[in-house]
Design an enzyme around this catalytic site. Structure first.
Site, mmCIF file in Angstrom:
data_model
loop_
_atom_site.group_PDB
_atom_site.id
_atom_site.type_symbol
_atom_site.label_atom_id
_atom_site.label_comp_id
_atom_site.label_asym_id
_atom_site.label_seq_id
_atom_site.Cartn_x
_atom_site.Cartn_y
_atom_site.Cartn_z
ATOM 1 N N SER A 20 0.841 -1.200 0.000
ATOM 2 C CA SER A 20 0.000 0.000 0.000
ATOM 3 C C SER A 20 0.881 1.258 0.000
ATOM 4 C CB SER A 20 -0.944 -0.041 1.204
ATOM 5 O OG SER A 20 -1.914 0.979 1.136
ATOM 6 N N ASP A 49 3.883 24.118 -1.370
ATOM 7 C CA ASP A 49 5.249 23.866 -1.841
ATOM 8 C C ASP A 49 5.775 22.491 -1.436
ATOM 9 O OD1 ASP A 49 5.279 24.580 0.830
ATOM 10 O OD2 ASP A 49 7.106 25.782 0.702
ATOM 11 N N HIS A 74 -7.397 -5.305 -1.181
ATOM 12 C CA HIS A 74 -6.194 -4.519 -0.903
ATOM 13 C C HIS A 74 -5.290 -5.174 0.141
ATOM 14 C CE1 HIS A 74 -3.894 -0.760 -0.782
ATOM 15 N NE2 HIS A 74 -3.901 -0.845 0.538
#
Length: 425
Positions: free
Chosen positions: A142, A351, A404
């Site tokens: 993951s 940023d 998953h």
């Protein structure tokens, strides 16, 4: 390093090093990074190659193995395994509302900017050099796969091969695009859940209506809301998650003096589902894992408004949400409330540095083998395929056999498959 601790078939050794909080300003404080070396007792004197396990999350510690089983059983046939507690988790200078309490919101936010994949990988590089290892392999599950892709982008010379399971992100998609895709996956999981379990829809609606009309508190004293109840859908993306929800729904209500209440058993289960409380990085940096030179601006909350089925009101059918983080969590969840202002500052941070290098990934020569789950609710299949098409020297095993959490369910088999795949490169 301490001497090995022996436990049945496994041998453990603790490794601790100090690293900078900020690699750009190395005098700006330090962190202790913890990792656990694991080797099969039959291999303890052998000069085996190393494999680093990168945990999913972000914000969760590496597993604490008790037996030689699952993916670890396969790995220990070929490797010495390093279970890394990523910075801010487990025994690696863990972050919590308690540890951050003395900092102002601005200092909290600044501090937390240093806990993304880029610095997790820098810590791994410090460990590799500390141990005197030229190259090692990675197994990224993951979010651990996100970290592995960063590793391949900036430190490929340190890697012998890479295995990834359910963890190949887009290298260009914004957080908005990620959630537009995953909300659709969550809708599919909801549809399948309510089709499979008769009566579940009626019970979920009754719980939601009860929460709208009554003040209900979790065992920690926190007001329990419909929005919190909906986040339980995060478990629908794992094998057996739907069945666990169904069983818990059976005991949701208890009758007290002729009045229905939500049972303590159910409410305690709901509290235990809120892993954000004990692992705040999972909440506060979740959207940041998708950010490269742009702000998330609470993407999951904004995109949610494009899907009215997730806005519950009496008379409608409740739909669960998935692996999404919302600003209201920092108002409602007890252990996140002290981080509320820092969370808003981070959501507006523009940023963030780049996490991936497309050119380096295209020119990659490190063997990469990936398990890609076609119906993955957390990591969008289409985006994984797009990244794989770019990535050099990579092969994938694409399957709908697993959810998953396939590595946890059938890890021994999955890792064997990936080793064979990597050997063919």
């Amino acid at each position: 390093m301490q001497d090995f601790i022996y436990s049945d078939e496994l041998c453990f050794r603790n490794i601790k090093i100090n690293v900078p909080v900020n690699y750009e300003q190395i005098n700006d404080g330090s962190l202790m990074i913890y990792a656990r070396e694991v080797v099969h007792k039959s291999n303890i004197d052998k000069n085996l190659p190393w494999l680093v396990y990168l945990q999913g999350g972000p914000g969760f510690a590496a597993p604490r193995p008790e037996t030689n089983s699952g993916w670890l059983k396969t790995a220990l046939k070929y490797y010495r395994v390093l279970l890394l507690d990523q910075r801010g988790t487990g025994a690696s200078s863990a972050i919590s509302s308690q540890t951050l309490a003395a900092k102002s919101p601005q200092l909290q936010a600044e501090y937390l900017t240093h806990f993304r994949a880029d610095n997790i990988v820098r810590d791994a590089e410090q460990l590799r050099q500390h141990l005197g290892i030229d190259q090692w392999a990675l197994l990224g599950q993951s979010f651990g796969g996100f970290c592995a892709l960063h590793y391949l982008s900036f430190y490929p010379q340190s890697l012998s091969r890479v295995f990834m399971t359910g963890g190949i992100p887009s290298i260009t998609a914004t957080a908005d695009e990620v959630y537009q895709a995953t909300y659709k996956r969550v809708a599919d999981k909801n549809k399948a859940f309510f089709k499979r379990f008769a009566g579940a829809q009626q019970q979920c609606n009754a719980i939601a209506d009860h929460l709208l009309n009554n003040a209900v508190y979790l065992p920690n004293g926190q007001l329990f809301t419909v929005e919190q109840f909906q986040t339980w859908g995060i478990t629908l993306g794992g094998e057996g998650g739907d069945l666990a929800i169904y069983y818990a729904l059976e005991d949701a209500f208890v009758t007290v003096e002729g009045q229905q209440q939500l049972s303590y058993t159910f409410l305690n289960a709901m509290l235990n589902q809120q892993s954000y409380q004990t692992n705040p990085i999972y909440a506060i940096l979740h959207e940041a894992i998708y950010c490269q030179q742009q702000a998330s601006e609470w993407a999951a909350e904004r995109v949610r408004h494009q899907y009215p089925q997730y806005q519950y009101q009496t008379g409608s059918d409740l739909r669960f949400t998935g692996e999404m983080v919302y600003p209201w969590m920092f108002d409602q969840m007890t252990c996140l409330q002290p981080l509320r202002e820092a969370a808003h500052l981070l959501a507006h941070k523009k940023d963030w540095p780049l996490l991936y290098c497309a050119q380096q990934l295209a020119n990659n020569t490190v063997p990469v083998a990936a398990a890609v789950y076609v119906e993955d609710m957390y990591v969008e299949y289409r985006y994984s395929c797009e990244t794989l098409a770019l990535l050099g020297n990579a092969k994938s095993w694409q399957t709908n056999q697993y959810e998953h959490n396939g590595l946890r369910v059938d890890g021994e088999h999955i890792l064997e498959q990936l080793i064979v795949l990597a050997d063919s490169l």
